[in-house]
Write an enzyme that holds these catalytic residues in place. Structure first.
Site, PDB file in Angstrom:
ATOM      1  N   GLY A  55       9.020   4.080  -3.813  1.00  0.00           N
ATOM      2  CA  GLY A  55       8.011   2.797  -4.353  1.00  0.00           C
ATOM      3  C   GLY A  55       7.828   2.082  -5.794  1.00  0.00           C
ATOM      4  N   GLU A 110       1.965   5.222  -9.764  1.00  0.00           N
ATOM      5  CA  GLU A 110       2.220   5.285  -8.695  1.00  0.00           C
ATOM      6  C   GLU A 110       2.616   3.369  -8.231  1.00  0.00           C
ATOM      7  OE1 GLU A 110       2.863   5.700  -5.339  1.00  0.00           O
ATOM      8  OE2 GLU A 110       1.480   6.557  -4.352  1.00  0.00           O
ATOM      9  N   ASP A 114      -3.434   4.036  -0.779  1.00  0.00           N
ATOM     10  CA  ASP A 114      -3.755   3.403   0.285  1.00  0.00           C
ATOM     11  C   ASP A 114      -4.680   4.342   1.510  1.00  0.00           C
ATOM     12  OD1 ASP A 114      -3.639   2.543   3.143  1.00  0.00           O
ATOM     13  OD2 ASP A 114      -1.743   1.160   2.723  1.00  0.00           O
TER      14      ASP A 114
HETATM   15  C1  PRP Z   1       4.145   4.789   0.095  1.00  0.00           C
HETATM   16  C2  PRP Z   1       3.807   4.318  -1.185  1.00  0.00           C
HETATM   17  C3  PRP Z   1       2.696   5.472  -2.042  1.00  0.00           C
HETATM   18  C4  PRP Z   1       2.221   5.758  -1.012  1.00  0.00           C
HETATM   19  C5  PRP Z   1       0.846   5.278  -0.648  1.00  0.00           C
HETATM   20  O1  PRP Z   1       4.701   5.459   0.171  1.00  0.00           O
HETATM   21  O2  PRP Z   1       4.963   4.213  -2.433  1.00  0.00           O
HETATM   22  O3  PRP Z   1       3.606   6.256  -2.562  1.00  0.00           O
HETATM   23  O4  PRP Z   1       3.413   5.832   0.428  1.00  0.00           O
HETATM   24  O5  PRP Z   1       0.282   5.420   0.892  1.00  0.00           O
HETATM   25  P1  PRP Z   1      -0.683   6.763   0.870  1.00  0.00           P
HETATM   26  O6  PRP Z   1      -1.586   6.364   0.003  1.00  0.00           O
HETATM   27  O7  PRP Z   1      -1.377   6.055   2.473  1.00  0.00           O
HETATM   28  O8  PRP Z   1       0.149   7.931   0.849  1.00  0.00           O
HETATM   29  P2  PRP Z   1       5.896   6.107   1.275  1.00  0.00           P
HETATM   30  O9  PRP Z   1       5.644   7.366   2.134  1.00  0.00           O
HETATM   31  O10 PRP Z   1       6.264   4.529   2.067  1.00  0.00           O
HETATM   32  O11 PRP Z   1       7.620   6.192   0.422  1.00  0.00           O
HETATM   33  P3  PRP Z   1       8.412   5.775  -0.099  1.00  0.00           P
HETATM   34  O12 PRP Z   1       7.927   5.351  -1.620  1.00  0.00           O
HETATM   35  O13 PRP Z   1       9.471   5.801  -0.084  1.00  0.00           O
HETATM   36  O14 PRP Z   1       7.972   3.790   0.000  1.00  0.00           O
END
Ligand code: PRP
Length: 183
Positions: A55, A110, A114
């Site tokens: 991300g 980051e 979320d």
């Molecule tokens: C997403 C985003 C963050 C994480 C945040 O990654 O990029 O790294 O979720 O969410 P959280 O605070 O609820 O953990 P994802 O797992 O979708 O992988 P990606 O980065 O490959 O999209």
């Protein structure tokens, strides 16, 4: 118009609904963050900027080009969302940085905090590798729970909506958008 999701596992919206942060807003904020980070690490040798993929890839690329200090870059790949819109809670680590963190000033980049699950799992692993300091710069933070990780730098407080664009995806779609939108 509806189209098949990237994984072929169901329909995905073809167009995000509403722009939340425009490309111009993001650009201005990234430059401010880079200036603050450059000032904060002025006295530090061997800053390592660690992008949390996938991300953060666009944010990371823009941020490191705006940081005026000499530094090094590596990445960490972790995921927990899969094709869903809610964290699975199961953070999978696909790549751990090969760079030694021992004695290094490490800044984790980051895209969004979320549920806080990803940083909650990743930061202790990095801390165990004995960096001299470990800070986080997150472009977006939903601030859902006071107990969530508190990055030293945050670009924007984000609404509690499913956001895509500027690196953020839904089932791997929309990462390429130059703005951040709500689905
Ligand atoms: C997403 C985003 C963050 C994480 C945040 O990654 O990029 O790294 O979720 O969410 P959280 O605070 O609820 O953990 P994802 O797992 O979708 O992988 P990606 O980065 O490959 O999209």
């Amino acid at each position: 118009m509806m189209s098949a999701g990237a994984d072929g596992g169901g329909p995905a919206l073809s167009t995000p609904e509403r722009v939340v942060f425009s490309a111009g807003q993001i650009d201005r904020r990234v430059r401010e963050l880079a200036a603050e980070i450059s000032a904060a690490y002025m006295e530090v040798d061997r800053l390592l900027v660690l992008g949390l993929l996938k991300g953060s890839f666009i944010f990371m690329a823009d941020l490191v080009r705006a940081i005026t200090l000499s530094h090094q870059v590596d990445f960490l790949i972790a995921s927990s969302y899969g094709a869903g819109t809610v964290s699975s809670g199961d953070v999978r680590l696909h790549y751990d940085p090969v760079t030694s963190l021992d004695g290094r000033a490490v800044l984790v980049v980051e895209d969004i905090v979320d549920s806080g699950t990803t940083l909650g799992r990743v930061l202790p692993r990095l801390q165990a590798r004995d960096p001299s300091s470990l800070e986080v710069c997150a472009l977006l933070h939903k601030r859902l729970d006071p107990a969530d990780p508190a990055p030293r730098w945050v670009g924007f407080d984000a609404p509690n909506e499913f956001l895509v664009g500027y690196g953020l995806d839904h089932a791997e779609d929309f990462r390429h958008l130059p703005y951040i939108a709500s689905l």
